[in-house]
Structures are given as C-alpha cells and as structure tokens.
Design a protein around this motif. Structure first.
Motif, PDB file in Angstrom:
ATOM      1  N   ALA A  39      12.796  -1.573  -1.339  1.00 35.79           N
ATOM      2  CA  ALA A  39      13.388  -2.888  -1.609  1.00 35.79           C
ATOM      3  C   ALA A  39      14.600  -3.121  -0.712  1.00 35.79           C
ATOM      4  N   LEU A  40      15.439  -2.092  -0.593  1.00 35.40           N
ATOM      5  CA  LEU A  40      16.648  -2.193   0.234  1.00 35.40           C
ATOM      6  C   LEU A  40      16.268  -2.418   1.698  1.00 35.40           C
ATOM      7  N   TYR A  41      15.290  -1.644   2.161  1.00 36.08           N
ATOM      8  CA  TYR A  41      14.832  -1.741   3.544  1.00 36.08           C
ATOM      9  C   TYR A  41      14.313  -3.146   3.837  1.00 36.08           C
ATOM     10  N   LEU A  42      13.491  -3.668   2.917  1.00 32.75           N
ATOM     11  CA  LEU A  42      12.907  -4.998   3.119  1.00 32.75           C
ATOM     12  C   LEU A  42      13.991  -6.076   3.095  1.00 32.75           C
ATOM     13  N   THR A  43      14.959  -5.915   2.178  1.00 31.67           N
ATOM     14  CA  THR A  43      16.035  -6.901   2.071  1.00 31.67           C
ATOM     15  C   THR A  43      16.759  -7.038   3.405  1.00 31.67           C
ATOM     16  N   ARG A  44      17.103  -5.894   4.002  1.00 31.85           N
ATOM     17  CA  ARG A  44      17.824  -5.904   5.281  1.00 31.85           C
ATOM     18  C   ARG A  44      16.996  -6.534   6.388  1.00 31.85           C
ATOM     19  N   LEU A  45      15.680  -6.386   6.272  1.00 28.32           N
ATOM     20  CA  LEU A  45      14.780  -6.903   7.300  1.00 28.32           C
ATOM     21  C   LEU A  45      14.595  -8.416   7.153  1.00 28.32           C
ATOM     22  N   ILE A  46      14.531  -8.881   5.895  1.00 24.32           N
ATOM     23  CA  ILE A  46      14.137 -10.266   5.637  1.00 24.32           C
ATOM     24  C   ILE A  46      15.335 -11.219   5.617  1.00 24.32           C
ATOM     25  N   LYS A  47      16.484 -10.748   5.100  1.00 24.36           N
ATOM     26  CA  LYS A  47      17.646 -11.636   4.954  1.00 24.36           C
ATOM     27  C   LYS A  47      18.025 -12.359   6.249  1.00 24.36           C
ATOM     28  N   VAL A  88       7.604 -19.766   4.141  1.00 25.51           N
ATOM     29  CA  VAL A  88       8.041 -18.983   2.988  1.00 25.51           C
ATOM     30  C   VAL A  88       9.527 -19.189   2.715  1.00 25.51           C
ATOM     31  N   ARG A  89       9.836 -19.579   1.455  1.00 23.38           N
ATOM     32  CA  ARG A  89      11.227 -19.820   1.067  1.00 23.38           C
ATOM     33  C   ARG A  89      11.828 -18.619   0.342  1.00 23.38           C
ATOM     34  N   GLU A  90      10.959 -17.857  -0.359  1.00 22.20           N
ATOM     35  CA  GLU A  90      11.477 -16.770  -1.185  1.00 22.20           C
ATOM     36  C   GLU A  90      10.536 -15.574  -1.161  1.00 22.20           C
ATOM     37  N   VAL A  91      11.136 -14.385  -1.057  1.00 27.00           N
ATOM     38  CA  VAL A  91      10.361 -13.154  -1.186  1.00 27.00           C
ATOM     39  C   VAL A  91      10.860 -12.430  -2.431  1.00 27.00           C
ATOM     40  N   LEU A  92       9.969 -12.265  -3.427  1.00 24.53           N
ATOM     41  CA  LEU A  92      10.324 -11.548  -4.652  1.00 24.53           C
ATOM     42  C   LEU A  92       9.867 -10.101  -4.489  1.00 24.53           C
ATOM     43  N   ILE A  93      10.828  -9.191  -4.436  1.00 28.41           N
ATOM     44  CA  ILE A  93      10.459  -7.788  -4.228  1.00 28.41           C
ATOM     45  C   ILE A  93      10.200  -7.132  -5.578  1.00 28.41           C
ATOM     46  N   ALA A  94       8.958  -6.718  -5.789  1.00 25.05           N
ATOM     47  CA  ALA A  94       8.560  -6.141  -7.076  1.00 25.05           C
ATOM     48  C   ALA A  94       8.054  -4.717  -6.883  1.00 25.05           C
ATOM     49  N   THR A  95       8.708  -3.988  -5.970  1.00 23.60           N
ATOM     50  CA  THR A  95       8.370  -2.564  -5.845  1.00 23.60           C
ATOM     51  C   THR A  95       8.853  -1.862  -7.109  1.00 23.60           C
ATOM     52  N   ASN A  96       8.348  -0.656  -7.367  1.00 25.30           N
ATOM     53  CA  ASN A  96       8.727   0.059  -8.584  1.00 25.30           C
ATOM     54  C   ASN A  96      10.208   0.406  -8.587  1.00 25.30           C
ATOM     55  N   PHE A  97      10.736   0.654  -9.798  1.00 25.99           N
ATOM     56  CA  PHE A  97      12.150   0.993  -9.909  1.00 25.99           C
ATOM     57  C   PHE A  97      12.346   2.499  -9.843  1.00 25.99           C
ATOM     58  N   THR A  98      11.719   3.099  -8.845  1.00 24.72           N
ATOM     59  CA  THR A  98      11.871   4.523  -8.576  1.00 24.72           C
ATOM     60  C   THR A  98      12.731   4.651  -7.324  1.00 24.72           C
ATOM     61  N   VAL A  99      13.075   5.876  -6.962  1.00 26.08           N
ATOM     62  CA  VAL A  99      13.880   6.075  -5.753  1.00 26.08           C
ATOM     63  C   VAL A  99      13.160   5.461  -4.557  1.00 26.08           C
ATOM     64  N   GLU A 100      11.842   5.735  -4.447  1.00 30.32           N
ATOM     65  CA  GLU A 100      11.078   5.231  -3.302  1.00 30.32           C
ATOM     66  C   GLU A 100      10.993   3.708  -3.322  1.00 30.32           C
ATOM     67  N   GLY A 101      10.737   3.160  -4.524  1.00 29.13           N
ATOM     68  CA  GLY A 101      10.613   1.712  -4.650  1.00 29.13           C
ATOM     69  C   GLY A 101      11.920   1.009  -4.327  1.00 29.13           C
ATOM     70  N   GLU A 102      13.032   1.572  -4.796  1.00 26.47           N
ATOM     71  CA  GLU A 102      14.345   0.972  -4.543  1.00 26.47           C
ATOM     72  C   GLU A 102      14.687   1.049  -3.056  1.00 26.47           C
ATOM     73  N   ALA A 103      14.355   2.190  -2.442  1.00 30.31           N
ATOM     74  CA  ALA A 103      14.619   2.343  -1.007  1.00 30.31           C
ATOM     75  C   ALA A 103      13.829   1.308  -0.217  1.00 30.31           C
ATOM     76  N   GLN A 160       0.831  -1.211   0.000  1.00 27.28           N
ATOM     77  CA  GLN A 160       0.000   0.000   0.000  1.00 27.28           C
ATOM     78  C   GLN A 160       0.862   1.255   0.000  1.00 27.28           C
ATOM     79  N   GLY A 161       1.934   1.218  -0.795  1.00 26.26           N
ATOM     80  CA  GLY A 161       2.777   2.400  -0.926  1.00 26.26           C
ATOM     81  C   GLY A 161       4.248   2.028  -0.904  1.00 26.26           C
ATOM     82  N   ALA A 162       5.107   3.045  -0.884  1.00 31.31           N
ATOM     83  CA  ALA A 162       6.551   2.828  -0.807  1.00 31.31           C
ATOM     84  C   ALA A 162       7.121   3.834   0.183  1.00 31.31           C
ATOM     85  N   LEU A 163       8.258   3.485   0.764  1.00 32.73           N
ATOM     86  CA  LEU A 163       8.896   4.386   1.727  1.00 32.73           C
ATOM     87  C   LEU A 163       9.230   5.709   1.054  1.00 32.73           C
ATOM     88  N   SER A 164       8.875   6.798   1.697  1.00 34.74           N
ATOM     89  CA  SER A 164       9.174   8.114   1.149  1.00 34.74           C
ATOM     90  C   SER A 164       9.226   9.117   2.290  1.00 34.74           C
TER      91      SER A 164
END
Lengths: 197, 197
Positions: B152-160, B135-150, B107-111
């Motif tokens: 994705a990075l935030y989620l990666t650090r949380l989930i890894k 759950v074995r895999e999380v595919l992050i498909a947020t947009n490739f905008t600054v907010e979406g990439e941020a 429901q949105g992206a970090l901004s």
C-alpha cells in the motif's frame, strides 16, 4: 462465487462433496489450484485414471487394479481369512505386517437403522469362499463399534456351524498408552485378556 | 498405500499437494471418492474445465472466463479502481456490495524476504491503466499484513504524483464485535477514525 466463472463455481460444488470440505475450504482449494495450473491437470488425470483402473477384486472385494488382487493371486496362506469392513481396514492390517493370510472386505457393516442388511454386504460371497473346506480360521476384524460388533456376532453364528475356527482381534491397552487415560471398559478387557510373561 | 494400486497412490500424492491436506486426509478423500465413482468423473471434468476456461482478465487480472471480465466490460464506474492482492479479495469486496468501481488484482503483495518484488506483481499494468487520466481515485485494499501495508505504501508513493486520490480501507472495530476482546491497536485506530453521529 458470484457470477465470475461458471466452471469455477462448478468445481467448488464438486469439492464441497468431499468429506470435511465446506464452502470456504472448497473455495480455498479451488483458488489454490488456480494458482498452480499444472496441479489441476495432474489431479484431473489421476482422478480419471483411478476411475478407469481401480475396481474391486472379484474374490476378496479389496480395491485393486488387477483381478484377482495381488493378495488373492499370491502365495499368502489360503487357510486363514481376515474379514474387514472397508479396504482401508485391510491397509491398516497390512501395515502391521502381523497377518499372513488372505482377506475378505465386506464393504460395510450391518446397520439396520441405516438400512444396511446382510444382503448389502459381501457376506454371501464370504460364505461361498468358506465352502471349499480349505479355510481353517476366520479372523473377524470389523471395527469395535456397535455396527462392527453386530456384524462380528452375525458372522460368528453363520460360520461356527461349518466347524471353522472364528477369532476376533484382541481388545487391550494401545501401545504407548498411559494407563491413567485409558477408559474403564478397555482396561477391563485388558485385565480379562492378560497374558503370562 | 503399499503396492495396491499405482493410480490410487498417484491420486493420494496429488491430493496431498492441496493446502491443509496431509497423507491421512488425502487417503480419506481418495477412499471417499472410490465409494462414489460418479463424483470422481464429475470432479475430474470440472477440474479440466477450469483449467481450460478460467484465466486472468487482461485488464484487471481477476479470474474470468471471458476477456475482459464482466466488471471491466460492464457499466461499472471507471473513475475508481480498487487494488487488491488476490482474486478472492475481490470476491470479498463484491460480497459487501459497497464498491461500484473497477478492480485491479496485483496477484500478490510485496515481500522482499520471499523474493516478491514490484516486477512480480501487476503494478506496471496498474500504472498504465492510470495513464488515461480517467481515474480519479485508487482505493488500496491490500491486506492489513506487513506485506499488504508495504505494498500500500509503495503504491501510494507511485500514484500520488499523478494527482490521483489514493485511499485505503478503514481500520476499526469489526461489526458484531465485543469491544472487550478487540486488540489495542485496532481500538486505537477506531478512536482515531471516529465519526460524528
């Protein structure tokens, strides 16, 4: 929309019926509305209200909530009637504040190719309004398209025998225009219609 | 709209709230609807129906009429979760028919500049879904905008740290593209991500 939500698919279908709204825009509008639930309710209610309250004035066929409309029932000069194609043309004239008479909305223009004949327009009702003898002038303000011009010509032939003055909006250069970019036909009309200073 | 019709003015006001619709377009839409009264009723009813029936799935926060939605309650692979920003992103992925797992709509992206912090997104709910160990895999498909990439990075650090595989949609040349007109950054990513034939 896949099979996510039948009612959302239906909403997109309804939005697509609006002019200039395709599948993509309709989806965008629908998702926007979903994000703003209070707007959904407000839009739906205002649509229902318009459907209920707004109708055509029985005298001039403009859109109105009262009958007759505020122009027909007001103090406006009943000796001049301005004939327009659509209610929005009436609004354009009112915005100009240049006309103080009453209106008659034809609800379209003659277009034999599209099957629009005099019977489909509010021409009979206009002629009836002219019977009273009160009207001195009819200003024809149909659009300057083939259909609008044909309608103007048709009305002129119908009204002139009643010894009522028939006038037409002036052709000329739009205010703020650069002469360089105005089309030749318009410049020609502007020269023909030149006024003394 | 002058003082022709209060309800029409209100309708124009509501239509103006839609994205990409200004005063002029709103008037055009309103007059179009007035010419097609049956559409007014249908549009209003479908709006009310959407407002009543459509809500967010309590599991994945996609839009749905049932709860949980047909994806969450269906046979889809529950070992893979695709994280998207908005419900319409989910639709784009479903149209591709390339993903057979389940979804999670943030429901949105970090901004931070717009005041959207992790608390405003459905991130806590995502982390809870990952607790089960299924759950074995999380595919992050947020947009490739600054907010979406941020995001994705935030989620990666949380989930890894949970020892769950985190993947991201591939960058590359869009299908049907002319290489000549593709921007340098995309070509660079396409070269880096080249695959053996």
């Amino acid at each position: 929309m896949l099979h996510f939500s039948g009612s959302l698919t239906r909403l997109v279908g309804e939005l697509k019926k609006l002019p200039g709204v395709g599948e993509k825009s309709a989806q965008r509008l629908a998702f926007h509305l979903l994000k703003h639930p209070s707007n959904i309710e407000a839009l739906a209610q205002s649509l229902l209200q318009v459907g209920e309250r707004v109708h055509l004035c029985s005298v001039c066929f403009a859109i109105t909530e009262d009958d007759p409309c505020w122009i027909c029932s007001g103090e406006r000069d009943s000796g001049t009637i301005c004939v327009v194609e659509e209610p929005q043309d009436l609004l354009a004239l009112e915005r100009s504040r240049a006309f103080s008479g009453r209106y008659h909305v034809l609800q379209g223009a003659l277009s034999p190719l599209n099957g629009v004949t005099p019977k489909d327009l509010r021409i009979a009702e206009l002629m009836q309004r002219l019977q009273g003898g009160e009207v001195r002038e009819v200003l024809i303000a149909t659009n300057f398209t083939v259909e609008g011009e044909a309608t103007a010509l048709y009305l002129t032939r119908l009204i002139k025998p009643l010894s009522i003055k028939v006038t037409r909006l002036a052709h000329g250069i739009p205010v703020g225009s650069d002469l360089e970019y105005v089309d030749a036909a318009t410049v020609q009309r502007a020269v023909e219609g030149r006024s003394e200073l």
